[in-house]
Design an enzyme around this catalytic site. Structure first.
Site, PDB file in Angstrom:
ATOM      1  N   CYS A  40       0.854  -1.155  -0.001  1.00  0.00           N
ATOM      2  CA  CYS A  40       0.036  -0.123  -0.054  1.00  0.00           C
ATOM      3  C   CYS A  40       0.659   1.293   0.054  1.00  0.00           C
ATOM      4  O   CYS A  40       0.248   2.471  -0.398  1.00  0.00           O
ATOM      5  CB  CYS A  40      -0.901   0.048   1.431  1.00  0.00           C
ATOM      6  SG  CYS A  40      -2.049  -1.379   1.108  1.00  0.00           S
ATOM      7  N   HIS A  64      -8.926   4.081  -1.782  1.00  0.00           N
ATOM      8  CA  HIS A  64      -7.597   3.563  -1.379  1.00  0.00           C
ATOM      9  C   HIS A  64      -6.903   2.620  -2.581  1.00  0.00           C
ATOM     10  O   HIS A  64      -6.854   1.510  -2.595  1.00  0.00           O
ATOM     11  CB  HIS A  64      -7.443   2.693  -0.181  1.00  0.00           C
ATOM     12  CG  HIS A  64      -6.271   2.014   0.025  1.00  0.00           C
ATOM     13  ND1 HIS A  64      -4.847   2.609  -0.356  1.00  0.00           N
ATOM     14  CD2 HIS A  64      -5.968   1.114   0.848  1.00  0.00           C
ATOM     15  CE1 HIS A  64      -3.830   1.975   0.201  1.00  0.00           C
ATOM     16  NE2 HIS A  64      -4.455   1.097   0.929  1.00  0.00           N
ATOM     17  N   CYS A  66       0.441   2.295   6.263  1.00  0.00           N
ATOM     18  CA  CYS A  66       0.715   0.657   6.640  1.00  0.00           C
ATOM     19  C   CYS A  66       0.835  -0.061   5.226  1.00  0.00           C
ATOM     20  O   CYS A  66       0.109   0.209   4.536  1.00  0.00           O
ATOM     21  CB  CYS A  66      -0.581   0.320   7.763  1.00  0.00           C
ATOM     22  SG  CYS A  66      -2.093   0.252   7.054  1.00  0.00           S
ATOM     23  N   GLY A 116       1.008  -4.071   3.660  1.00  0.00           N
ATOM     24  CA  GLY A 116       1.328  -5.445   3.593  1.00  0.00           C
ATOM     25  C   GLY A 116       2.526  -6.155   3.718  1.00  0.00           C
ATOM     26  O   GLY A 116       3.616  -5.683   3.508  1.00  0.00           O
TER      27      GLY A 116
END
Length: 388
Positions: free
Chosen positions: A91, A343, A373, A375
């Protein structure tokens, strides 16, 4: 080292990442090309002067395979001599692209570079880890009990920090309320580049209430995990999570000296960077150490920052981050976050940059922090200072 500055940052509207979404008919290379073209039109930069284009993309398959950054660059009409690369830090991919761009400028490797990202989640759907293939299988020796997907991680975090369903839904409703108010006031106009006839974010839902969200069912319920994670309350729903999203974003980064030489007026400086790994089971908590590392490196405190953009992958992320770092939520995602604004994973880093710069300009703020944050248990953090 020469400071890195952002001359401009733009994004497409956010489209719902499913068939029939407002941008689902647009090829991802065309989405990214739209932002690359807009940067040239808005800044007047000769594209032949661009040393590199660095773009994030998480789902590098199908229409997003084979270095989508290069495909987009050529689609946008940039000279063939301009190179491009596509990066994946989950992300945080576009934010990492921004770091690479700024660090290249600061080291002298680049003079002018574009950082951005793209994700068409309607065309390259998000695959829940473990559902297709076995991405965690090589880690079985280190994590014999197994890792879980991001949605379950969000559930674990909500449980361990004792965040109830109402608190999560109230935060999600706040995101829509703030974003809808700013959209109605025209505050996103400077950062949004229309795509076809789409001029506004499709993901914002004006009038959303916590009561409405309270009627949605949990998305990741798995009673087989109840014994392993007794703290889970199964509170994560489509309403308090970021939606699947199509979109692209891009920023033009250069040195202060080169900006002056080219007659460009920078909008912001990039003055601090951090990236960290974190527990891959609680993969969404990396924003906490990443932010702390950024502040430690820059010698700043929470009170020195006027606004924070903490990506709302799931509502527990910014709530836990704010609690652990002692941040007033009024300073967090003041124009709404990903729950409302979407997102598009590979593009979110520079989307948030565009939104943060616009907010600082509108409110007279000086400094802002972006953190995301990622993955696998990682997070990036960036310090942005407005150029006055």
């Amino acid at each position: 080292m020469s400071p890195a500055v952002v001359v401009d940052a733009v994004r497409t509207p956010s489209g719902r990442g499913k068939p029939g979404g407002a941008l689902s008919g647009v090829h991802p290379a065309d989405l990214l090309a739209t932002t690359l073209t807009a940067l040239l039109e808005r800044t007047g930069v000769d594209p032949a002067r661009i040393d590199d284009v660095i773009a994030g993309c998480v789902g590098q398959a199908g229409d997003q395979a084979t270095n989508v950054a290069r495909t987009a660059l050529l689609t946008a009409g940039y000279p063939e001599s301009v190179p491009a690369t596509t990066v994946d830090r989950q992300c945080g991919s576009a934010q990492q692209a921004l770091h690479f761009a700024a660090q290249g400028v600061m080291s002298g490797a680049y003079d002018v570079v574009v950082a951005g990202g793209v994700e068409s989640m309607s065309r390259v759907p998000l695959g829940f880890p473990g559902r297709e293939g076995k991405p965690f299988a090589p880690l079985a020796g280190r994590y014999p009990e197994g890792l879980v997907g991001q949605g379950v991680s969000a559930e674990i975090i909500a449980g361990r920090w004792k965040l109830g369903r109402l608190e999560l839904d109230e935060f999600a409703a706040r995101s829509h309320e703030l974003a809808a108010a700013r959209a109605a006031a025209g505050d996103f106009a400077r950062e949004i580049v229309p795509v076809g006839g789409v001029t506004a974010d499709e993901t914002i839902r004006p009038g959303t209430t916590a009561e409405q969200l309270g009627g949605l069912r949990p998305s990741f319920r798995d009673d087989g995990l109840a014994e392993r994670f007794p703290e889970i309350g199964w509170h994560i729903t489509p309403g308090n999570s970021s939606p699947l999203t199509d979109g692209a974003s891009a920023a033009l980064v250069t040195s202060e000296a080169k900006a002056a030489e080219l007659g460009l007026t920078p909008r912001a400086r990039l003055t601090g960077f951090a990236v960290t790994g974190s527990d891959p089971l609680l993969m969404l908590t990396g924003v906490i150490p990443a932010t702390q590392r950024l502040l430690d490196r820059t010698g700043l405190t929470i009170d020195d920052i006027d606004a924070f953009e903490v990506n709302e992958a799931f509502a527990p992320v910014p709530l836990v981050w704010a609690r652990e770092l002692g941040v007033d939520l009024a300073k967090v995602n003041p124009r709404g976050g990903a729950i409302a604004l979407g997102h598009p994973m590979g593009a979110s880093g520079t989307r948030i940059l565009a939104t943060l710069i616009s907010h600082l300009e509108a409110t007279g703020g000086r400094r802002g922090v972006i953190t995301m944050c990622e993955g696998g248990g990682m997070a990036n953090a960036t310090l942005v200072e407005l150029v006055r």
